[in-house]
Write a protein that holds these residues in place. Structure first.
Motif, short mmCIF file in Angstrom:
data_model
loop_
_atom_site.label_atom_id
_atom_site.label_comp_id
_atom_site.label_asym_id
_atom_site.label_seq_id
_atom_site.Cartn_x
_atom_site.Cartn_y
_atom_site.Cartn_z
N ARG A 278 0.83 -1.21 0.00
CA ARG A 278 0.00 0.00 0.00
C ARG A 278 0.86 1.26 0.00
N ALA A 279 1.92 1.24 0.80
CA ALA A 279 2.83 2.38 0.82
C ALA A 279 3.54 2.53 -0.51
N ALA A 280 4.02 1.41 -1.06
CA ALA A 280 4.76 1.45 -2.32
C ALA A 280 3.87 1.85 -3.48
N GLY A 281 2.55 1.69 -3.34
CA GLY A 281 1.65 2.14 -4.38
C GLY A 281 1.61 3.65 -4.51
N GLU A 282 2.02 4.37 -3.47
CA GLU A 282 2.01 5.84 -3.49
C GLU A 282 3.41 6.43 -3.56
N LEU A 283 4.42 5.63 -3.20
CA LEU A 283 5.79 6.13 -3.11
C LEU A 283 6.69 5.30 -4.01
N PRO A 284 7.74 5.90 -4.58
CA PRO A 284 8.62 5.18 -5.51
C PRO A 284 9.62 4.26 -4.82
N ALA A 285 9.14 3.43 -3.90
CA ALA A 285 10.05 2.55 -3.17
C ALA A 285 10.69 1.52 -4.08
N ASP A 286 10.01 1.15 -5.17
CA ASP A 286 10.56 0.14 -6.08
C ASP A 286 11.75 0.67 -6.87
N ARG A 287 11.97 1.97 -6.84
CA ARG A 287 13.11 2.56 -7.54
C ARG A 287 14.33 2.71 -6.64
N VAL A 288 14.21 2.31 -5.39
CA VAL A 288 15.32 2.42 -4.44
C VAL A 288 16.24 1.22 -4.62
N GLY A 289 17.52 1.47 -4.73
CA GLY A 289 18.48 0.39 -4.87
C GLY A 289 19.89 0.93 -4.88
N GLY A 290 20.83 0.13 -5.34
CA GLY A 290 22.21 0.56 -5.38
C GLY A 290 23.02 -0.01 -4.24
N ARG A 291 24.33 0.01 -4.40
CA ARG A 291 25.18 -0.67 -3.43
C ARG A 291 25.16 0.00 -2.06
N PHE A 292 24.93 1.32 -2.01
CA PHE A 292 24.90 1.96 -0.70
C PHE A 292 23.62 1.61 0.05
N PHE A 293 22.53 1.48 -0.67
CA PHE A 293 21.31 1.00 -0.03
C PHE A 293 21.48 -0.45 0.42
N GLU A 294 22.08 -1.27 -0.42
CA GLU A 294 22.29 -2.67 -0.04
C GLU A 294 23.20 -2.78 1.18
N ARG A 295 24.14 -1.87 1.29
CA ARG A 295 25.01 -1.88 2.47
C ARG A 295 24.21 -1.54 3.73
N ILE A 296 23.25 -0.64 3.60
CA ILE A 296 22.39 -0.32 4.74
C ILE A 296 21.59 -1.55 5.18
N VAL A 297 21.03 -2.27 4.20
CA VAL A 297 20.29 -3.49 4.52
C VAL A 297 21.21 -4.49 5.20
N ARG A 298 22.40 -4.67 4.66
CA ARG A 298 23.33 -5.63 5.24
C ARG A 298 23.74 -5.22 6.66
N ASP A 299 23.98 -3.93 6.87
CA ASP A 299 24.33 -3.46 8.21
C ASP A 299 23.23 -3.79 9.22
N HIS A 300 21.98 -3.61 8.81
CA HIS A 300 20.87 -3.95 9.69
C HIS A 300 20.86 -5.45 9.99
N CYS A 301 21.07 -6.27 8.97
CA CYS A 301 21.03 -7.72 9.18
C CYS A 301 22.20 -8.20 10.03
N ASN A 302 23.31 -7.48 10.00
CA ASN A 302 24.46 -7.82 10.83
C ASN A 302 24.43 -7.10 12.18
N MET A 303 23.35 -6.37 12.43
CA MET A 303 23.15 -5.63 13.68
C MET A 303 24.27 -4.62 13.94
N PHE A 304 24.68 -3.94 12.86
CA PHE A 304 25.54 -2.76 12.95
C PHE A 304 26.88 -3.03 13.62
N PRO A 305 27.70 -3.91 13.06
CA PRO A 305 29.02 -4.16 13.64
C PRO A 305 29.89 -2.91 13.56
#
Length: 350
Positions: A278-305
């Motif tokens: 529902r949120a992505a239907g109004e916001l361009p979340a599907d256009r978010v990407g790139g290695r810096f965004f992926e690094r943010i996701v990875r940092d969260h999954c590693n609990m911010f070492p």
């Protein structure tokens, strides 16, 4: 929206951490335990958001009972102190909103003390600021004179140095806008006050406005470990998505040049397990990407070492690619450069 999309294996090796986030994002199970192989990740998250919060959103964790108890006691004290001085301002007939941790504890958690807080964030009208300060100073509060985390001093004009009680135990952070510019353009303080709701005895932002605040603050913290509490709040808000007016979020984000950070926040929540269509239907979340965004996701999954703490260069890139529109990022950098010459103290003019 965010440039280089070339890191397809960014989540490799992060499955245990991603499972933790997904458990937080989904309907919280009444029983069941987080995998015994993940105690280090759970403990690392507790260090960021408090053990009480982890125990609340991840039932069945192996955190020591005494650690959880002490965490709840500290959180309870801070929430009670914030509510006391919120009440003093409201009793004086001055409009005031509890925001951030105080507000989240009032509606997203089973008990306020489940949400970790470091201070009491209170939003008042700019024209009432002097009266509110006089009220608190008459009760012994005084502005701290703390060094800022950066060489350029305070960049934001939305809040100030904290007000400390005489014994230093209570910390009040007064705001005249929900966050730094351009947030007040997207969501003026008067609009927040007008749409406020009362939850558990506090006047707090509406769910729609609370989500915008969370997105803005997470972006301001560049989606680092400093935003971990806010990310958990965002995941819990998405569970209550019926109360969020996504067309309003999108319209305000466009008006206030906040479309990029809000879309990135939604995309991050989606990657961590939230239900975001529902949120992505109004916001361009599907256009978010790139290695810096992926690094943010990875940092969260590693609990911010500690090894993953972004340096100055990456922080600048995150700001320009993920956390702000280019015009906003430029405006902030200009203020930082000016602050190198004449740092702002963070004390209000009155």
């Amino acid at each position: 929206m965010t440039g280089d999309m070339s890191e397809p294996d960014a989540n490799r090796g992060t499955e245990p951490g991603l499972d933790i986030w997904r458990r937080i994002a989904g309907p919280m199970p009444p029983t069941g335990r987080v995998s015994d192989s993940d105690p280090g990740l759970v403990a690392a998250l507790a260090d960021r958001v408090t053990a009480a919060t982890v125990a609340a959103v991840l039932p069945g964790t192996d955190l020591p009972d005494e650690t959880i108890r002490q965490s709840r006691l500290l959180n309870r004290f801070r929430h009670a102190a914030g509510r006391q001085w919120y009440g003093a301002i409201a009793d004086a007939g001055l409009p005031v909103l509890a925001i951030k941790g105080l507000a989240s504890g009032a509606w997203l958690y089973a008990a306020p003390e489940d949400r970790g807080v470091s201070d009491a964030d209170l939003l008042v009208r700019r024209e009432d600021l002097g009266t509110v300060i006089d009220l608190l100073e008459a009760r012994g509060f005084a502005f701290a004179s703390e060094p800022t985390r950066s060489r350029w001093g305070f960049v934001s004009e939305a809040s100030f140095q904290p007000l400390l009680s005489p014994d230093g135990a209570v910390n009040i952070d007064l705001h005249v806008a929900g966050d730094a510019a351009p947030f007040d353009t997207a969501l003026p303080t008067e609009d927040m006050l007008e749409a406020a709701q009362v939850r558990d005895g506090l006047s707090i932002p509406s769910p729609t406005h609370a989500f915008m605040l969370s997105a803005s603050h997470a972006a301001r913290d560049l989606f680092t470990a400093d935003a971990a509490k806010t990310v958990i709040d965002g995941l819990l808000m998405m569970q209550r998505g019926d109360g969020i007016d996504w067309p309003e979020v999108a319209a305000r984000a466009r008006k206030g040049r906040m479309l990029r950070p809000v879309a990135v926040f939604v995309a991050l929540l989606g990657r961590l397990g939230a239900d975001v269509p529902r949120a992505a239907g109004e916001l361009p979340a599907d256009r978010v990407g790139g290695r810096f965004f992926e690094r943010i996701v990875r940092d969260h999954c590693n609990m911010f070492p500690p090894s993953g703490v972004p340096g100055t260069g990456e922080r600048l890139v995150r700001q320009w690619l993920l956390a702000a529109a280019p015009s906003v990022a430029l405006q902030r950098d200009v203020r930082r450069i000016a602050g190198l010459i004449r740092p702002r103290s963070g004390l209000p003019d009155r």
